[in-house]
Design a protein around this motif. Structure first.
Motif, PDB file in Angstrom:
ATOM      1  N   GLN A 404       0.840  -1.203   0.000  1.00  0.00           N
ATOM      2  CA  GLN A 404       0.000   0.000   0.000  1.00  0.00           C
ATOM      3  C   GLN A 404       0.876   1.255   0.000  1.00  0.00           C
ATOM      4  N   GLN A 405       1.954   1.218   0.792  1.00  0.00           N
ATOM      5  CA  GLN A 405       2.839   2.380   0.848  1.00  0.00           C
ATOM      6  C   GLN A 405       3.507   2.622  -0.499  1.00  0.00           C
ATOM      7  N   LYS A 406       3.848   1.551  -1.188  1.00  0.00           N
ATOM      8  CA  LYS A 406       4.446   1.704  -2.513  1.00  0.00           C
ATOM      9  C   LYS A 406       3.455   2.330  -3.493  1.00  0.00           C
ATOM     10  N   VAL A 407       2.176   1.987  -3.351  1.00  0.00           N
ATOM     11  CA  VAL A 407       1.164   2.581  -4.225  1.00  0.00           C
ATOM     12  C   VAL A 407       1.036   4.075  -3.926  1.00  0.00           C
ATOM     13  N   VAL A 408       1.132   4.448  -2.651  1.00  0.00           N
ATOM     14  CA  VAL A 408       1.099   5.866  -2.290  1.00  0.00           C
ATOM     15  C   VAL A 408       2.285   6.595  -2.927  1.00  0.00           C
ATOM     16  N   PHE A 409       3.452   5.959  -2.897  1.00  0.00           N
ATOM     17  CA  PHE A 409       4.626   6.539  -3.558  1.00  0.00           C
ATOM     18  C   PHE A 409       4.405   6.612  -5.068  1.00  0.00           C
ATOM     19  N   ALA A 410       3.792   5.585  -5.634  1.00  0.00           N
ATOM     20  CA  ALA A 410       3.534   5.589  -7.072  1.00  0.00           C
ATOM     21  C   ALA A 410       2.646   6.766  -7.456  1.00  0.00           C
ATOM     22  N   ARG A 411       1.630   7.037  -6.648  1.00  0.00           N
ATOM     23  CA  ARG A 411       0.761   8.179  -6.919  1.00  0.00           C
ATOM     24  C   ARG A 411       1.555   9.483  -6.899  1.00  0.00           C
ATOM     25  N   ALA A 412       2.443   9.614  -5.910  1.00  0.00           N
ATOM     26  CA  ALA A 412       3.264  10.825  -5.822  1.00  0.00           C
ATOM     27  C   ALA A 412       4.164  10.966  -7.044  1.00  0.00           C
ATOM     28  N   LEU A 413       4.760   9.870  -7.484  1.00  0.00           N
ATOM     29  CA  LEU A 413       5.701   9.930  -8.597  1.00  0.00           C
ATOM     30  C   LEU A 413       4.995  10.155  -9.932  1.00  0.00           C
ATOM     31  N   LEU A 414       3.785   9.604 -10.081  1.00  0.00           N
ATOM     32  CA  LEU A 414       3.056   9.799 -11.337  1.00  0.00           C
ATOM     33  C   LEU A 414       2.649  11.258 -11.542  1.00  0.00           C
ATOM     34  N   SER A 415       2.628  12.029 -10.469  1.00  0.00           N
ATOM     35  CA  SER A 415       2.321  13.461 -10.606  1.00  0.00           C
ATOM     36  C   SER A 415       3.534  14.263 -11.038  1.00  0.00           C
ATOM     37  N   GLN A 416       4.684  13.581 -11.202  1.00  0.00           N
ATOM     38  CA  GLN A 416       5.923  14.181 -11.702  1.00  0.00           C
ATOM     39  C   GLN A 416       6.314  15.431 -10.894  1.00  0.00           C
ATOM     40  N   PRO A 417       6.577  15.270  -9.592  1.00  0.00           N
ATOM     41  CA  PRO A 417       6.839  16.428  -8.740  1.00  0.00           C
ATOM     42  C   PRO A 417       8.277  16.925  -8.860  1.00  0.00           C
ATOM     43  N   ASP A 418       8.480  18.173  -8.460  1.00  0.00           N
ATOM     44  CA  ASP A 418       9.823  18.720  -8.280  1.00  0.00           C
ATOM     45  C   ASP A 418      10.287  18.540  -6.840  1.00  0.00           C
ATOM     46  N   VAL A 419       9.308  18.493  -5.921  1.00  0.00           N
ATOM     47  CA  VAL A 419       9.596  18.364  -4.494  1.00  0.00           C
ATOM     48  C   VAL A 419       8.796  17.188  -3.944  1.00  0.00           C
ATOM     49  N   LEU A 420       9.478  16.296  -3.234  1.00  0.00           N
ATOM     50  CA  LEU A 420       8.810  15.172  -2.587  1.00  0.00           C
ATOM     51  C   LEU A 420       8.926  15.349  -1.080  1.00  0.00           C
ATOM     52  N   LEU A 421       7.775  15.390  -0.403  1.00  0.00           N
ATOM     53  CA  LEU A 421       7.725  15.509   1.051  1.00  0.00           C
ATOM     54  C   LEU A 421       7.282  14.169   1.627  1.00  0.00           C
ATOM     55  N   CYS A 422       8.078  13.604   2.502  1.00  0.00           N
ATOM     56  CA  CYS A 422       7.776  12.283   3.069  1.00  0.00           C
ATOM     57  C   CYS A 422       7.666  12.382   4.585  1.00  0.00           C
TER      58      CYS A 422
END
Length: 880
Positions: A404-422
Motif C-alpha cells: 500500500q505504501q508503494k502505491v502511495v509513492f507511485a501516486r506521488a511519482l506519477l504526478s511528476q513532482p519537483d519536491v517530494l515531502l515524506c
C-alpha cells in the motif's frame, strides 16, 4: 525465562486461510508460553496480521484451531477471544474517532472490569498514566495525534489484564521515550506471566525485548529460534529469504553548494512553528528531526498545503502560495503522509485508481481519460516499485501495508513532482520494503528532485539524509551534515536543543545558515554539550517533567462543550425563544395558552419519529420508511382503537402497531445488514412496500380514532403543557443518558464512527444495526398514535411528510448525517422548532409556500453552522 515457561497460553494449530486465489496462510502452527515475549516477524504480506486476526477472533480460519489459555476459541468473534483473556494492540488502533478517549476505553472493557460511570474518569486516568499518556480522558479521539492514538490503544489493552497480549507494530507512531516506557510495561507484565506476541519491523526492538522469534514467509512457518542465538543480520536474512548487503543506498560524495535551489522558504510560520527559513537543492535529501511535538511534522504538512501558515515559498524560482493540497500539487509538490490508512489510500478504490488519482489529467483528452494510457503508466510505475498485487484492479486494502505504501509513492511519482515531502515514509513497512523505498527516495534525489523527510527514526535519517535540521519549540536550532549525521548525533542534538539554543542566544546564526543551504556555515550541536543549570526553566520542559496527572492537558469545559454533540441544543433553544418572541411581537395571541398547548401537542408526533430517526442516523444509516409506517399505524389504530372497542381495542391496536413496527424495522435491518443494500435504497423500497400495504387496507381515509383515548392523550397541566409532551421529554432525557453512559449507547455511536473499528473493539455490529432500525420503526409506530390524536381518521398517506421532517429535525438538532454524532435533546428541540416555524406562519401572515421555504432554510443554515463548527474544531487537531 521463569516458572511460567512451560504453560502455553496461546496455541494456533495447522491454520490455513485463503482470500480468493491467494493463500495467506499455509498450515501455520504457532504457540506462546506464559511469561515470554514472542516476536512474530515477516515481510508485509507474510501472513502475520492474518494469523493474529484469527487468534483474536476477527477472522475465520479455513482450517486449524485456536486455543487461548488452554480453552478452544469456539466462536469467531473478538468478544469471545477477549472473554478467554486475549487483548490486541492493533497497528491501526481500534479507536472510534467520534467517541471520547474515556468512552473508547469503557467500550473495550467487559462488564466485570468496567468501572461505574462515577469512577470512570479516575480509572481512565490511572490506565493512561500506566503508559505515560498525558491525555484528558474527555478529549474526543479525533483530536488525538497518531502517537496518542497508539498510547490509548496500549492503555486499553493493558487495562484488560490479559493472559495473552498481541502487540502489532505498537511503536510505529511512538517517540523514543514512549517506546522505552512501553518496554518497561512489557517487561512488567511478562514477569507476571502474561504471554506477549510482539510484531514489529524494527529489528533492534525485537532483539531488545523478545525471548523467542518466529518467522513467517509467504504464508508459511520458516522457523522458531531463541532471540539470543540470532544476530540482527540473521533475523534480516530469515525475514527476506536472501542476503541484504546494505539497507541504505550510497549517498553522493558531495552536493555542489551552488546547486539549483528547488525549494526555498523564508519567514515560514504556523501554529506549531515560527520563522522557518530553509533551502533544499536539487539532488538533496533533507531530514527534519526533533523531539515529538516540536513542530517538524506540522512544518512538513504546511509545505504540503495541509496546515495554515504564512511566509514566502518558492519552487524552482517561482513564488508559490499554498492554500490547499491542490495548490501544492500544481506547484510541483507531492506529499507522502505518515498515516496511509487515513490520508494515503482510498480504501474503496483499486490499486490502479489509487495510483492514478492525482495524475488523471496527464492521460485525459478533452476531459476524458484514456484508459490505455492510464493503465500503462500505472503498470510501469508498479513494476518500478515492485508492487505485489494480483492485478491493478484489485482493491487497495487487499495489499499488505508495504505494498500500500508503494502505491502511495507511485501516486506521488506519477504526478511528476519537483519536491517530494515524506512524513514517516517507512512507518509500518517491513525490512525488505524499507530497502526498496530508501532506494527509491535516493533515486529521485539523483534525478534532481528535492526531497524532505520527517522521521522519528534517527537511524533512518542517518542512513538516508544529506542534511538534518533539528527543530525545537517550532524553530530550527541546529543542522547536522556529513559525518555529524549519526543516530547518536541526531538524538543528542534533539534532546539538548533547548538548552543549546538558550546558550547560543536563540540560534539565529544556525537558522540563517540553513536558510542559505550552506553546510559549512552551520555548526552542529554537540549532543554531549552541557546545559547551563542557571538558565531560565523552559515551560515545555517543566511540563514534561511534571507528574502525568499534573502535566495532562485537561480540556477547558466550555471548549469541550463546543466540540461535543450537544452544542446545537442551546442554539436551537435560543432560536425557539427568539422566534416565539418575534411572532408574539407581531401577534400577541401566539404565546397564549391555547396556542402553546396546541403547538406542543402537534410537535409530539414529530419528536417521536425524529428520535427513532436519530437512532438510525447514529449508525450512519437513514430510514425513509418512517412516514409510511406512521400511515400504516393510523390505519391499524382506526380499525381497532374505536369508541365502540373501548380501552381493550386501543391496547390491541397499540400492540399490533408495535409488532408491525418491529417487523418493518427487522426487514430494514436485514436489507441493510445482511443483503448489504445501501440504507437509502433499502428503506426507500420499504417505504414503497409499507405505503402500498396501508393503501390496500385503506385506499381512502376511513375509520375514526377513539374519542376517549384522544381526550386522555390531549390532557394537560393547566391547559398549557400536555402530559404526553412531558412524558416524551422524560423519554428523550433517558435515551440521552443511555447514549452517553451505557455500553449500548457507546456501541451505537462506535458503529456509526467505523464499523470495522467497532467490530475489533468487540461490539456486536449486526445486533446494534438491527436494534437501531427496529427501535426506529417502533418510535414511528408510537408517533402514529399522536398523529391519530391530531387528525382522528385513518388516512394512509398522512405520515408521508414526516420522513423528511424527521431527518430535518435531527439535523437541526446537531446530528451528523455521516453517523456517530447526535443528541436526543437536540432532536427534540429540532422537532419543536420546525413545528413552531409552521405554526408561526399564519400569525406572521405568510402564505402556505413559506411552510416549505422557511423549514428548508432553517435546515440549511443549521447544517452549515454545525458543519462549520465541526470543521473548525477538527482544525485544532492534527489532520486525520
Amino acid at each position: 525465562m521463569n516458572e511460567h515457561d512451560e504453560r502455553i497460553e496461546l496455541r494456533l494449530t495447522d491454520v490455513s486461510k485463503a482470500f480468493g486465489g491467494v493463500r495467506a496462510l499455509k498450515g501455520v502452527s504457532f504457540s506462546v508460553r506464559a511469561g515470554e515475549v514472542h516476536a512474530l516477524l515477516g515481510e508485509n504480506g507474510a501472513g502475520k496480521s492474518t494469523l493474529m486476526a484469527i487468534a483474536a477472533g476477527s477472522l475465520d480460519p479455513d482450517t486449524g484451531s485456536v486455543e487461548i489459555g488452554g480453552d478452544p476459541l469456539a466462536t469467531t468473534s473478538p468478544g469471545a477471544a477477549q472473554a478467554l483473556g486475549l487483548a490486541v494492540v492493533y497497528q491501526h488502533p481500534a479507536i472510534a474517532d467520534d467517541l471520547t478517549v474515556l468512552e473508547n476505553m469503557l467500550l473495550a472493557m467487559p462488564p466485570a472490569q468496567r468501572p461505574s460511570f462515577g469512577k470512570a474518569q479516575a480509572w481512565a486516568r490511572e490506565q493512561l498514566d500506566v503508559v505515560g499518556a498525558r491525555i484528558d480522558p474527555l478529549r474526543r479521539a479525533t483530536e488525538l495525534t497518531a502517537a496518542e492514538h497508539q498510547l490509548v490503544e496500549i492503555a486499553k489493552a493493558l487495562a484488560l489484564h490479559p493472559r495473552v497480549l498481541i502487540l502489532d507494530e505498537p511503536t510505529a507512531a511512538l517517540g523514543a521515550a514512549d517506546v522505552e516506557h512501553l518496554f518497561e510495561q512489557i517487561r512488567a507484565i511478562r514477569s507476571r506471566g502474561t504471554a506477549v506476541v510482539y510484531i514489529s519491523h524494527r529489528i533492534p526492538e525485537v532483539t531488545e525485548i523478545s525471548d523467542r522469534v518466529t518467522v513467517l514467509r509467504d504464508g508459511s512457518h520458516r522457523g522458531t529460534f531463541p532471540t539470543a542465538e540470532l544476530s540482527a543480520d540473521d533475523i534480516l536474512k530469515l525475514i527476506v529469504g536472501r542476503q541484504i548487503d546494505a539497507v541504505f543506498p550510497d549517498k553522493p560524495l558531495s552536493i555542489p553548494p551552488a546547486g539549483e535551489p528547488v525549494l526555498e522558504v523564508s519567514g515560514f510560520s504556523g501554529d506549531a512553528f515560527d520563522d522557518i527559513s530553509l533551502t533544499v537543492r536539487a539532488g538533496e535529501i533533507v531530514g527534519l528531526a526533533g523531539v515529538v511535538g516540536n513542530g517538524q511534522a506540522e512544518l512538513l504538512r504546511a509545505l504540503a498545503g495541509l496546515e495554515p501558515h504564512s511566509g514566502a515559498m518558492r519552487v524552482r524560482g517561482n513564488d508559490v502560495r499554498l492554500g490547499s493540497p491542490v495548490a501544492a500539487r500544481k506547484a510541483g509538490i507531492a506529499f507522502v503522509p505518515a498515516d496511509r490508512q487515513r490520508e494515503g489510500v482510498f480504501a474503496s478504490l483499486s490499486v490502479r485508481e489509487n495510483a492514478a488519482a492525482t495524475s488523471l489529467s496527464n492521460y485525459a483528452t478533452t476531459g476524458f481519460v484514456r484508459g490505455s494510457a492510464e493503465r500503462a503508466a500505472v503498470a510501469m510505475e508498479s513494476r518500478a516499485l515492485s508492487v505485489k498485487a494480483a492485478s491493478p484492479e484489485v482493491g487497495i486494502m487487499t495489499l499488505s501495508g508495504g505494498n500500500q505504501q508503494k502505491v502511495v509513492f507511485a501516486r506521488a511519482l506519477l504526478s511528476q513532482p519537483d519536491v517530494l515531502l515524506c512524513e514517516e515514509p517507512t512507518q509500518g513497512v517491513d525490512v525488505g520494503a524499507r530497502v526498496e523505498i530508501y532506494a527509491l527516495i535516493r533515486q529521485l534525489a539523483d534525478q534532481g528532485k528535492a526531497v524532505v523527510v520527517c522521521s522519528g527514526d534517527a537511524l533512518e535519517l542517518e542512513g538516508l539524509c544529506d542534511r538534518v535540521a533539528i527543530l525545537s519549540r517550532g524553530s530550527i536550532v541546529a543542522e547536522l551534515t556529513g559525518d555529524a549525521i549519526t543516530e547518536e548525533g541526531i538524538t543528542g542534538a534533539a534532546v539538548n536543543a533547548v538548552g543549546a539554543r538558550r546558550q547560543r542566544g536563540g540560534g539565529t546564526a544556525t537558522a540563517a545558515a540553513i536558510a542559505a543551504g550552506s553546510p559549512a556555515a552551520a555548526a552542529p550541536v554537540d549532543p554531549a554539550a552541557p546545559v547551563d543549570p542557571a538558565a531560565p526553566a523552559d515551560p515545555a520542559t517543566s511540563a514534561a517533567a511534571a507528574s502525568p496527572a499534573a502535566a495532562r492537558g485537561r480540556s477547558n469545559p466550555l471548549r469541550r462543550f463546543v466540540r461535543g454533540d450537544n452544542v446545537a441544543t442551546p442554539i436551537v433553544l435560543l432560536m425557539i425563544v427568539a422566534l416565539g418572541a418575534y411572532t408574539t411581537a407581531q401577534d400577541g395571541t401566539f404565546l397564549g395558552s391555547f396556542n402553546v398547548n396546541n403547538l406542543l401537542l402537534l410537535s409530539t408526533a414529530l419528536i417521536l419519529v425524529s428520535m427513532g430517526q436519530l437512532l438510525v442516523l447514529l449508525t450512519a444509516g437513514v430510514d425513509l420508511s418512517v412516514g409510511p409506517m406512521m400511515g400504516l399505524g393510523l390505519v391499524v389504530l382506526t380499525h381497532f382503537a374505536t369508541d365502540d372497542a373501548g380501552t381493550g381495542g386501543f391496547l390491541v391496536g397499540l400492540l399490533l402497531l408495535i409488532v408491525a413496527g418491529l417487523v418493518v424495522g427487522l426487514i430494514n435491518g436485514s436489507l441493510v445488514r445482511l443483503a448489504k443494500i445501501p440504507p437509502v435504497i433499502a428503506t426507500l423500497a420499504t417505504y414503497i412496500a409499507v405505503q402500498g400495504v396501508a393503501l390496500i387496507i385503506n385506499p381512502i381515509p376511513d375509520g375514526l380514532f377513539s374519542g376517549s383515548v384522544s381526550t386522555t392523550l390531549r390532557s394537560s397541566i393547566g391547559g398549557l403543557i400536555p402530559w404526553v409532551f412531558i412524558a416524551i421529554v422524560v423519554v428523550a432525557i433517558a435515551f440521552e443518558l443511555a447514549l452517553r453512559r451505557t455500553r449500548a449507547g457507546m456501541a451505537l455511536r462506535a458503529v456509526g464512527s467505523s464499523e470495522p473499528t467497532a467490530h475489533r473493539i468487540g461490539v456486536r455490529v449486526g445486533l446494534t444495526v438491527f436494534g437501531a432500525y427496529a427501535l426506529c420503526s417502533v418510535f414511528a409506530a408510537l408517533a402514529a398514535v399522536m398523529l391519530a390524536v391530531q387528525i382522528g381518521t385513518g388516512d394512509a398517506t398522512a405520515g408521508q411528510s414526516y420522513t423528511l421532517q424527521s431527518v430535518a429535525a435531527v439535523v437541526v438538532g446537531g446530528a451528523s448525517i455521516f453517523g456517530a454524532r447526535g443528541s436526543f435533546l437536540g432532536a427534540l428541540l429540532g422537532a419543536v422548532l420546525l413545528t413552531e416555524v409552521i405554526n408561526a406562519l399564519p400569525f406572521l401572515q405568510l402564505g402556505n409556500a413559506w411552510q416549505f421555504w422557511v423549514p428548508g432554510a432553517v435546515v440549511l443554515v443549521a447544517a452549515g453552522l454545525f458543519a462549520r463548527a465541526q470543521k473548525t474544531n477538527a482544525g485544532a487537531a492534527p489532520a486525520v
